[in-house]
Motif scaffolding. Structure first.
Motif, PDB file in Angstrom:
ATOM      1  N   ASN A 279       8.723  -5.030  -7.638  1.00 47.94           N
ATOM      2  CA  ASN A 279       9.019  -3.808  -6.893  1.00 47.94           C
ATOM      3  C   ASN A 279       9.739  -2.783  -7.741  1.00 47.94           C
ATOM      4  OD1 ASN A 279      11.999  -4.051  -6.721  1.00 47.94           O
ATOM      5  ND2 ASN A 279      11.602  -5.810  -5.393  1.00 47.94           N
ATOM      6  N   GLU A 280       9.773  -1.576  -7.210  1.00 44.69           N
ATOM      7  CA  GLU A 280      10.633  -0.524  -7.743  1.00 44.69           C
ATOM      8  C   GLU A 280      11.605  -0.140  -6.639  1.00 44.69           C
ATOM      9  OE1 GLU A 280      10.628   4.025  -9.595  1.00 44.69           O
ATOM     10  OE2 GLU A 280       8.725   2.972  -9.282  1.00 44.69           O
TER      11      GLU A 280
ATOM     12  N   GLY B 105       4.480   4.574  -7.341  1.00 46.40           N
ATOM     13  CA  GLY B 105       4.699   5.268  -6.084  1.00 46.40           C
ATOM     14  C   GLY B 105       6.173   5.334  -5.744  1.00 46.40           C
ATOM     15  N   PRO B 106       6.513   5.650  -4.504  1.00 50.34           N
ATOM     16  CA  PRO B 106       7.926   5.739  -4.129  1.00 50.34           C
ATOM     17  C   PRO B 106       8.592   4.374  -4.165  1.00 50.34           C
ATOM     18  CG  PRO B 106       6.534   5.876  -2.178  1.00 50.34           C
ATOM     19  CD  PRO B 106       5.616   5.934  -3.362  1.00 50.34           C
TER      20      PRO B 106
ATOM     21  N   GLU C  48       0.814  -1.216   0.000  1.00 52.34           N
ATOM     22  CA  GLU C  48       0.000   0.000   0.000  1.00 52.34           C
ATOM     23  C   GLU C  48       0.852   1.272   0.000  1.00 52.34           C
ATOM     24  OE1 GLU C  48      -2.786  -0.094   3.190  1.00 52.34           O
ATOM     25  OE2 GLU C  48      -3.946  -1.771   2.354  1.00 52.34           O
ATOM     26  N   SER C  49       1.974   1.245   0.657  1.00 52.52           N
ATOM     27  CA  SER C  49       2.816   2.446   0.722  1.00 52.52           C
ATOM     28  C   SER C  49       3.843   2.510  -0.407  1.00 52.52           C
ATOM     29  CB  SER C  49       3.539   2.515   2.074  1.00 52.52           C
ATOM     30  OG  SER C  49       4.360   1.377   2.261  1.00 52.52           O
TER      31      SER C  49
END
Length: 292
Positions: free
Chosen positions: A256-257, A120-121, A114-115
Motif C-alpha cells: 500500500n501507499e 493512485g491516492p 481499485e480505488s
C-alpha cells in the motif's frame, strides 16, 4: 522560576526500534527510562509508571514474529496477548495515571485495490482498514479500534522500517536474505529522519492516528540497488510475482501507499520537514557503508 516539569519518557519494549527511539529522545535533549515490564502485566506496568513518574510513555513493544509475521499465524494466543491485550492495557494504565502515550503501531492494514492502486491516492487515517488476511495485521486493526478512543494516546503507523544499520529486523537485511523478492511500490518508514518527528509530536501532546511513513514510495528493487551502491557491491537478486510469493508464505503480505498529508502538515507547524523516502534511504545506506 519555571515550574514546568521536564519531559521524561518511559519506554516499553527494548528491541531494535526501541533503540532508535532511545537515540531520538536523547538527541532531542530529553531523558528516558526503559521498562522491563511486559505490557500485558497490569501490575508491573502500573508499578513502573508510578515509580518513574514520566511525562510521556512510548510503546515500542509488540509481537511482530520471528523471523517474520508468519510466526503470528501459528502463535495467535501470544500475538493477541501482546498486540491487543498488552497495547490496550498500557493505554488504559497511562490514562488512569494521566500520562500521554505514543503507540508505535503498523501501517500493514491496507492493500492496494481499485480505488487505491499503484500511483493512485494513498490511504488516509480516516479510511477503514481493508487487510485482515494476516493475523498480525488483524491484531493491529483491533488494537487501533480500541486505542483511538483514549484521549491521551497518539498512534503512529509504521511500515517497512529501515535504518542505517544491519540489524536482523531492518527491512534491508530481511530483503537481502531472500532468494527472490517482489517488486511493488510501498510506503516505508525511514527511522533516522522520522523518529525525531515522533518526539516532537509526543512533546506537544498530539493524539489520534497518524500514518508514520516517509514521503513517497519505493520498491524492493530500489532498496536493493541502493544497498548494492553503498554497502554490498556484489549484491544480486531475482524477482517473482505476488502469486508465487504467496505460495511459500503462511499469510499473504499487503502492499500500500499511505497518505501522510496529516503528518507533514502537523510537523511543519512545529518547524520540522521530512525528507523524501529515497533521499532518507540514501543517507541511511551511506551511514552503513561508512561503518562497513
Amino acid at each position: 522560576m519555571s515550574t514546568t516539569k521536564a519531559h521524561h519518557f518511559l519506554i516499553f519494549g527494548n528491541g531494535w526500534i526501541s533503540g532508535h527511539v532511545q537515540a531520538a529522545i536523547a538527541s532531542a535533549g530529553r531523558t528516558y527510562t526503559v521498562s522491563s515490564a511486559r505490557i500485558e502485566n497490569r501490575e508491573a506496568v502500573l508499578y513502573d509508571i508510578t515509580q518513574t513518574n514520566p511525562t510521556h510513555v512510548i510503546n515500542t513493544a509488540g509481537t511482530r514474529g520471528d523471523p517474520n509475521v508468519d510466526w503470528c499465524e501459528i502463535h495467535k494466543e501470544q500475538t493477541t496477548r501482546s498486540n491487543i491485550i498488552g497495547a490496550t492495557n498500557l493505554a488504559d494504565c497511562c490514562f488512569l495515571k494521566g500520562v500521554h502515550m505514543t503507540h508505535l503501531s503498523s501501517g500493514c492494514i491496507y492493500n492496494y485495490n481499485e480505488s487505491h492502486g499503484w500511483g493512485g491516492p494513498g490511504y488516509t487515517e480516516d479510511e477503514e482498514p481493508n487487510f485482515t488476511r494476516s493475523f498480525y495485521s488483524y491484531t493491529k486493526i483491533v488494537a487501533e479500534k480500541i486505542l483511538k478512543h483514549y484521549p491521551n494516546v497518539l498512534v503512529l503507523r509504521i511500515r517497512n522500517p529501515i535504518a542505517g544499520d544491519l540489524h536482523a529486523k531492518n527491512l534491508i537485511v530481511k530483503l537481502s536474505s531472500y532468494n527472490k523478492i517482489v517488486d511493488v511500490p510501498n510506503s516505508g518508514s525511514i527511522l533516522p529522519s522520522l523518529l525525531p518527528g515522533a518526539v516532537i509530536l509526543a512533546d506537544n501532546h498530539e493524539v489520534g492516528i497518524y500514518n508514520f511513513t516517509s514521503p513517497g514510495t519505493f520498491t524492493h528493487n530500489e532498496i536493493m540497488a541502493l544497498l548494492k551502491k553503498h554497502v554490498w557491491p556484489s549484491l544480486s537478486w531475482d524477482n517473482f510475482s505476488e502469486e508465487e510469493q504467496n505460495r511459500i508464505l503462511q499469510a499473504p503480505r499487503c502492499h500500500n501507499e499511505l497518505d501522510i498529508t496529516k503528518l507533514q502538515s502537523r510537523l511543519r507547524q512545529y518547524g520540522y520537514e521530512l525528507p523524501k523516502c529515497h533521499d532518507a534511504m540514501e543517507q541511511a545506506f551511506k551511514e552503513i557503508g561508512r561503518v562497513e
